[in-house]
Design an enzyme around this catalytic site. Structure first.
Site, PDB file in Angstrom:
ATOM      1  N   THR A  70      68.240  80.040  38.916  1.00 34.92           N
ATOM      2  CA  THR A  70      67.412  80.137  40.128  1.00 34.92           C
ATOM      3  C   THR A  70      68.273  79.800  41.339  1.00 34.92           C
ATOM      4  OG1 THR A  70      65.386  79.598  38.940  1.00 34.92           O
ATOM      5  CG2 THR A  70      65.379  79.164  41.312  1.00 34.92           C
ATOM      6  N   ASN A 146      64.264  90.527  31.785  1.00 32.97           N
ATOM      7  CA  ASN A 146      63.700  89.439  30.985  1.00 32.97           C
ATOM      8  C   ASN A 146      62.310  89.797  30.476  1.00 32.97           C
ATOM      9  OD1 ASN A 146      63.336  89.172  33.926  1.00 32.97           O
ATOM     10  ND2 ASN A 146      61.938  87.542  33.383  1.00 32.97           N
ATOM     11  N   HIS A 196      70.466  77.281  29.628  1.00 30.73           N
ATOM     12  CA  HIS A 196      69.398  77.032  28.659  1.00 30.73           C
ATOM     13  C   HIS A 196      68.909  78.291  27.944  1.00 30.73           C
ATOM     14  CE1 HIS A 196      65.590  78.075  30.963  1.00 30.73           C
ATOM     15  NE2 HIS A 196      66.423  77.974  31.976  1.00 30.73           N
ATOM     16  N   CYS A 316      58.136  82.361  34.347  1.00 30.67           N
ATOM     17  CA  CYS A 316      58.045  82.160  35.800  1.00 30.67           C
ATOM     18  C   CYS A 316      56.942  83.043  36.377  1.00 30.67           C
ATOM     19  CB  CYS A 316      59.381  82.449  36.460  1.00 30.67           C
ATOM     20  SG  CYS A 316      60.665  81.346  35.837  1.00 30.67           S
TER      21      CYS A 316
HETATM   22  N1  PMP Z   1      66.676  85.082  35.906  1.00 31.02           N
HETATM   23  C1  PMP Z   1      66.169  85.445  34.727  1.00 31.02           C
HETATM   24  C2  PMP Z   1      66.261  86.873  34.298  1.00 31.02           C
HETATM   25  C3  PMP Z   1      65.549  84.507  33.898  1.00 31.02           C
HETATM   26  O1  PMP Z   1      65.028  84.883  32.732  1.00 31.02           O
HETATM   27  C4  PMP Z   1      65.463  83.170  34.332  1.00 31.02           C
HETATM   28  C5  PMP Z   1      64.781  82.111  33.476  1.00 31.02           C
HETATM   29  N2  PMP Z   1      63.392  82.294  33.382  1.00 31.02           N
HETATM   30  C6  PMP Z   1      66.026  82.831  35.574  1.00 31.02           C
HETATM   31  C7  PMP Z   1      66.621  83.814  36.331  1.00 31.02           C
HETATM   32  C8  PMP Z   1      65.970  81.433  36.102  1.00 31.02           C
HETATM   33  O2  PMP Z   1      66.915  80.630  35.445  1.00 31.02           O
HETATM   34  P1  PMP Z   1      66.852  79.046  35.487  1.00 31.02           P
HETATM   35  O3  PMP Z   1      65.719  78.645  34.599  1.00 31.02           O
HETATM   36  O4  PMP Z   1      68.192  78.611  34.961  1.00 31.02           O
HETATM   37  O5  PMP Z   1      66.667  78.626  36.908  1.00 31.02           O
END
Ligand code: PMP
Length: 374
Positions: A70, A146, A196, A316
């Site tokens: 993020t 994703n 992660h 998210c």
């Molecule tokens: N981009 C994508 C495609 C993701 O799948 C995610 C995680 N949900 C993120 C960004 C955000 O990553 P983070 O949890 O490390 O902030």
């Protein structure tokens, strides 16, 4: 417990326990301190930088450690220098950390445009290229969706974007591709990754920023990470990130996932009115499907009682109303209500797929008999 939501997050490699312990309880020093002990913390950061860089086909000096993807996406979108009112192009299937930055850029007066995606969730390349021009400062295209697992050909797209205007900075959110697909080509200037999603810790990630690309920092302070990300480094998390990248790449075999995916598609195929969205070019570990006539969220909670965990789509997106990435693929509201995302991880087995499929078939029959969706 059976866990099938690995695109949301993954369990940590047990091998990371000692590393996390060491840099939290023993070598806990601030990596910027001047006494001897701090050298160990500094070395740990350098070790991770080399490991992450090598998996991105980058120089160690091109890696900026962040708190996750993020922050990496925010740094790329907001930190890329842009003349006033310049054009910024994203795709309709970006993660929230890109779409909300784009909305902020629009609020700041930039000309933000969104390139459409096809039914697989992959960007329509010709449409994206037609938006690029003299006034374009930044293009951001997610590497692997994703939501659907669709792979965007970012190497080809970035080269074509730069052929239109070599000054355009090309960014890609590589979270779901990192250590699973070959690293991006040199034409990808900025690339975001997260620990992660590869069985590493939460709260560690990186932005590859190619040599010669200027960025404005989001965080000002002690000047860590070449002044691009001030703040005391999360040494334990970052060191574990480097180890996770190494361990993941050794353990990951796409063929295993191809087999698991095929088994799931065959076994769930027995269900009437199930629709799989299998991208022509897609990763094998993310499987998006929709079951007609049910609310997938109800199914998710029925499975939860058996300690079986699946996703509906991006965790998210789950915090917000609707799922814009899935709507952009042309799925109807009804199809989205019945959508599931099954994302596989290193620990999943054929036996687990059999149990998951059986339970989904059983609970769908129950839901349909209760006519829950009506
Ligand atoms: N981009 C994508 C495609 C993701 O799948 C995610 C995680 N949900 C993120 C960004 C955000 O990553 P983070 O949890 O490390 O902030």
């Amino acid at each position: 417990m059976m866990y099938f939501d690995n695109a949301a997050t993954t369990p940590m490699f047990p091998e990371l326990k000692d590393a996390l312990f060491k840099y939290s309880f023993e070598e806990f020093y601030n990596a910027s301190a001047l006494y001897g002990g701090a050298k160990s913390a500094k070395d740990a950061l350098q070790n991770a930088r080399t490991k992450v860089a090598s998996r991105l086909n980058a120089q160690a000096s091109e890696i900026i450690f962040t708190s996750g993807a993020t922050e990496a996406n925010n740094t790329a979108l907001l930190g890329t220098p842009k003349p006033a009112q310049a054009r910024v192009i994203i795709t309709a299937a970006e993660h929230a950390s890109v779409t909300f930055c784009a909305a902020e850029l629009k609020r700041r007066g930039f000309d933000v445009l969104t390139a459409p995606v096809d039914a697989d969730g992959a960007v329509v390349v010709s449409a994206l290229l037609s938006l690029c021009g003299k006034n374009t400062a930044l293009v951001s295209v997610i590497h692997v969706s994703n939501e659907t697992g669709a792979v965007n050909p970012i190497n080809e797209i970035s080269a074509r974007v730069k052929a239109i205007n070599p000054k355009i900075i090309f960014h890609s959110d590589g979270v779901q591709a990192f250590c699973k697909l070959p690293p991006p080509a040199k034409t990808v200037d900025l690339y975001s990754v997260s620990a992660h999603k590869i069985n590493g810790p939460k709260g560690a990630g990186a932005l590859k920023c190619a040599q010669g690309i200027h960025l404005n920092p989001l965080l000002f302070g002690g000047g860590q990470e070449r002044g691009l990300r001030s703040g005391t480094e999360n040494v334990a998390g970052i060191y574990a990130f480097g180890l996770a990248a190494e361990l993941f790449q050794k353990a990951y075999s796409p063929d295993v996932f191809v087999g698991l995916k095929a088994a799931l598609v065959t076994e769930l195929g027995a269900l009437p009115s199930v629709k799989f969205y299998l991208p022509e070019a897609g990763v094998p570990n993310i499987i998006s499907l929709s079951i007609e006539g049910i609310y997938s969220e109800t199914l998710l909670h029925m499975l939860e009682v058996d300690e079986i965990y699946i996703g509906l789509g991006s965790a998210c997106a789950a915090n917000k109303a609707g799922n814009s990435a899935l709507s952009a693929t042309g799925r109807t509201a009804q199809e989205i209500k019945g959508s599931l995302r099954i994302s596989l991880g290193l620990h999943n087995s054929l036996g687990e797929i059999a149990v998951l499929s059986k339970k989904i078939i059983e609970y769908t029959a129950k839901l349909r008999s209760r006519n829950v969706a009506k």
